[in-house]
Design a protein around this motif. Structure first.
Motif, mmCIF file in Angstrom:
data_model
loop_
_atom_site.group_PDB
_atom_site.id
_atom_site.type_symbol
_atom_site.label_atom_id
_atom_site.label_comp_id
_atom_site.label_asym_id
_atom_site.label_seq_id
_atom_site.Cartn_x
_atom_site.Cartn_y
_atom_site.Cartn_z
ATOM 1 N N PRO A 1 -38.443 -57.546 33.130
ATOM 2 C CA PRO A 1 -38.247 -55.998 33.008
ATOM 3 C C PRO A 1 -37.492 -55.409 34.110
ATOM 4 O O PRO A 1 -36.630 -54.490 33.699
ATOM 5 N N GLU A 2 -37.600 -56.054 35.220
ATOM 6 C CA GLU A 2 -36.783 -55.355 36.307
ATOM 7 C C GLU A 2 -35.500 -55.680 36.187
ATOM 8 O O GLU A 2 -34.496 -54.806 36.312
ATOM 9 N N LEU A 3 -35.196 -56.845 35.481
ATOM 10 C CA LEU A 3 -33.609 -56.841 35.280
ATOM 11 C C LEU A 3 -33.176 -56.370 34.170
ATOM 12 O O LEU A 3 -31.858 -55.950 34.398
ATOM 13 N N ILE A 4 -33.933 -56.125 33.078
ATOM 14 C CA ILE A 4 -33.397 -55.280 32.075
ATOM 15 C C ILE A 4 -33.214 -53.805 32.563
ATOM 16 O O ILE A 4 -32.305 -53.213 32.080
ATOM 17 N N CYS A 5 -34.064 -53.381 33.451
ATOM 18 C CA CYS A 5 -33.989 -51.937 33.916
ATOM 19 C C CYS A 5 -32.716 -52.028 34.711
ATOM 20 O O CYS A 5 -31.802 -50.789 34.425
ATOM 21 N N ALA A 6 -32.405 -52.960 35.627
ATOM 22 C CA ALA A 6 -31.074 -53.057 36.450
ATOM 23 C C ALA A 6 -29.981 -52.983 35.688
ATOM 24 O O ALA A 6 -28.968 -52.162 35.971
ATOM 25 N N VAL A 7 -30.063 -53.676 34.415
ATOM 26 C CA VAL A 7 -28.757 -53.835 33.805
ATOM 27 C C VAL A 7 -28.485 -52.734 32.856
ATOM 28 O O VAL A 7 -27.226 -51.951 32.845
ATOM 29 N N ALA A 8 -29.539 -51.865 32.428
ATOM 30 C CA ALA A 8 -29.563 -50.632 31.597
ATOM 31 C C ALA A 8 -29.236 -49.339 32.590
ATOM 32 O O ALA A 8 -28.215 -48.822 32.119
ATOM 33 N N ARG A 9 -29.501 -49.484 33.676
ATOM 34 C CA ARG A 9 -29.038 -48.462 34.733
ATOM 35 C C ARG A 9 -27.457 -48.784 34.996
ATOM 36 O O ARG A 9 -26.705 -47.541 35.008
ATOM 37 N N ALA A 10 -27.284 -49.884 34.955
ATOM 38 C CA ALA A 10 -25.861 -50.051 35.442
ATOM 39 C C ALA A 10 -24.869 -49.808 34.130
ATOM 40 O O ALA A 10 -23.690 -48.987 34.222
ATOM 41 N N LEU A 11 -25.345 -50.010 33.079
ATOM 42 C CA LEU A 11 -24.646 -49.473 31.845
ATOM 43 C C LEU A 11 -24.390 -48.011 31.756
ATOM 44 O O LEU A 11 -23.487 -47.566 31.246
ATOM 45 N N ARG A 12 -25.701 -47.291 31.687
ATOM 46 C CA ARG A 12 -25.709 -45.930 31.757
ATOM 47 C C ARG A 12 -24.971 -45.410 32.744
ATOM 48 O O ARG A 12 -24.109 -44.103 32.357
ATOM 49 N N GLU B 1 -18.629 -38.288 16.773
ATOM 50 C CA GLU B 1 -18.070 -37.366 17.304
ATOM 51 C C GLU B 1 -19.118 -36.805 18.337
ATOM 52 O O GLU B 1 -18.512 -36.191 19.509
ATOM 53 N N MET B 2 -20.293 -37.485 18.490
ATOM 54 C CA MET B 2 -21.133 -36.764 19.487
ATOM 55 C C MET B 2 -20.504 -37.573 20.968
ATOM 56 O O MET B 2 -20.547 -38.881 21.066
ATOM 57 N N PRO B 3 -20.673 -36.694 22.031
ATOM 58 C CA PRO B 3 -20.270 -37.220 23.242
ATOM 59 C C PRO B 3 -21.653 -38.220 23.879
ATOM 60 O O PRO B 3 -22.726 -37.706 23.573
ATOM 61 N N VAL B 4 -21.257 -39.229 24.586
ATOM 62 C CA VAL B 4 -22.234 -39.906 25.173
ATOM 63 C C VAL B 4 -22.934 -39.340 26.461
ATOM 64 O O VAL B 4 -23.895 -39.416 27.110
ATOM 65 N N ALA B 5 -22.014 -38.408 27.047
ATOM 66 C CA ALA B 5 -22.547 -37.678 28.493
ATOM 67 C C ALA B 5 -23.909 -37.112 28.235
ATOM 68 O O ALA B 5 -24.572 -37.319 29.111
ATOM 69 N N PRO B 6 -24.106 -36.263 27.245
ATOM 70 C CA PRO B 6 -25.353 -35.667 27.278
ATOM 71 C C PRO B 6 -26.642 -36.493 27.444
ATOM 72 O O PRO B 6 -27.840 -36.474 27.573
ATOM 73 N N LEU B 7 -26.260 -37.734 26.457
ATOM 74 C CA LEU B 7 -27.397 -38.878 26.352
ATOM 75 C C LEU B 7 -27.660 -39.500 27.671
ATOM 76 O O LEU B 7 -28.835 -39.961 27.845
ATOM 77 N N ARG B 8 -26.447 -39.597 28.409
ATOM 78 C CA ARG B 8 -26.617 -40.255 29.610
ATOM 79 C C ARG B 8 -27.645 -39.415 30.618
ATOM 80 O O ARG B 8 -28.443 -39.722 31.340
ATOM 81 N N GLU B 9 -27.173 -38.036 30.565
ATOM 82 C CA GLU B 9 -28.082 -37.156 31.375
ATOM 83 C C GLU B 9 -29.479 -37.216 30.931
ATOM 84 O O GLU B 9 -30.219 -36.878 31.877
ATOM 85 N N GLY B 10 -29.563 -37.393 29.900
ATOM 86 C CA GLY B 10 -31.022 -37.061 29.448
ATOM 87 C C GLY B 10 -31.961 -38.315 29.496
ATOM 88 O O GLY B 10 -32.990 -38.362 29.410
ATOM 89 N N LEU B 11 -31.300 -39.452 30.022
ATOM 90 C CA LEU B 11 -32.003 -40.681 30.146
ATOM 91 C C LEU B 11 -32.057 -41.117 31.704
ATOM 92 O O LEU B 11 -31.125 -41.682 32.247
#
Length: 341
Positions: A80-91, A222-232
């Motif tokens: 799970p820690e590895l998954i979190c690290a990769v997910a944060r890097a992708l975000r 057409e939905m921008p990704v930025a708001p999704l990143r900010e909310g995660l």
């Protein structure tokens, strides 16, 4: 008189040192290493022309390995820690700052998928049938209707300025009766909606469904990704990782999951069991050029590191030393019995 022949032990030691040095020199020599890689790949592919998958490994062996890693391998807390690290890097990937969802998913692939989904009449009919039989669907419709009725009546009374006073003056029994009437009306609406899925099935054809899904995708793309990143946030990522990890753990213990893995391996052997390995590689898109490219990509750098740190010599010597210290070598050079080291 000629000098006496050296003992077998001395010959073995010199031969071992020479053999190890020869291998290390070839590993450090670019052209020699490349020639060895080419020869090795070509030799393996030549044998793969006649060796079939079922001759190389059995279906049972592959199934056992697949289950060992997909179902039985203990999962540690580091996953799970590895998954979190990769997910944060992708975000936090800068390339996502100005991207839209449509930039991340191929439009052609989505439209092809939508077209295929629209053609699945049997699946659609089965889903509709389940909705028709579902008490949960009727209950959901009734709940939505009840909230809608209460909201509408409350809004109307509020606009008249009498909602608070009316609610206070009505006896509790009257208010309860009023709520009961609303609930019953909503329940009737839910029962009446049980025929809605059949209506949809009759009036929504393949083209209508495809148009609706494509319209939804056009807006989503057409939905921008930025708001999704900010909310995660980081906490959200950790929660999702924990949920995914928990689901994976529970899925691994399910008998159906294990049965599906075994059946999948069976299907591969039914299709490719009697197929030569070379033909199997071709079907998988793996050819000689690809194999050589990967070998040349990794082997020189990996062997160089192992050579510089003395690891390669230790590995090679450990593999060869038992032979040169054996009676087999001593007998081959006519020196009798060697002393095992």
């Amino acid at each position: 008189m000629p000098d006496p022949a050296p003992p077998a032990d001395c010959i073995a030691a010199r031969a071992l040192d020479a053999h190890v040095a020869w291998i290390l020199d070839r590993a450090a020599d670019g052209p020699a290493l490349d020639a060895w890689l080419v020869d090795t790949v070509d030799t393996l592919l030549a044998h793969a022309e006649t060796l079939t998958l079922a001759e190389a490994v059995s279906c049972e062996q592959v199934t056992e390995t697949a289950l060992r890693y997909a179902a039985d391998l203990p999962l540690t807390g580091g996953i799970p820690e590895l998954i979190c690290a990769v997910a944060r890097a992708l975000r936090d990937q800068p390339a996502l700052a100005d991207a839209c969802i449509g930039d991340l998913v191929p439009d052609d692939a989505i439209r092809t998928f939508i077209a295929k989904i629209s053609e699945l009449h049997g699946l659609r009919a089965g889903a509709v049938a389940e909705l028709h039989r579902s008490d949960a669907v009727r209950g959901l419709v009734a709940t939505l209707c009840l909230h809608a009725l209460r909201g509408w009546i409350g809004e109307a009374a509020g606009r008249a300025g009498r909602l608070g006073a009316l609610g206070q003056r009505l006896p509790a029994t009257v208010r309860d009766a009023f709520d009961l009437i609303l609930a019953r009306a909503a329940e009737q609406a839910g029962d009446g909606a049980a025929g809605l899925p059949e209506y949809l099935l009759r009036h929504i054809d393949d083209h209508a469904l495809q148009d609706a899904l494509e319209t939804f995708w056009d807006r989503l793309a057409e939905m921008p990704v930025a708001p999704l990143r900010e909310g995660l946030g980081d906490d959200d990522i950790e929660d999702f990782a924990a949920l995914a990890y928990g689901y994976w753990q529970s899925l691994r213990d399910h008998p159906t999951y294990r049965a599906m893995i075994a059946r999948g391996v069976d299907a591969v052997f039914e299709r490719y069991g009697d197929t030569p390995l070379r033909a199997l590689l071709v079907d998988l898109g793996v050819d000689r050029a690809m194999m050589l490219h990967e070998a040349r990509h990794y082997a020189p750098s990996v062997l160089a590191v192992l050579h510089d740190r003395g690891i390669l010599e230790a590995i090679v010597r450990a593999q060869l030393a038992p032979f040169y210290a054996s009676d087999a070598f001593a007998g081959a050079v006519g020196g009798g019995t060697a002393t095992t080291r």
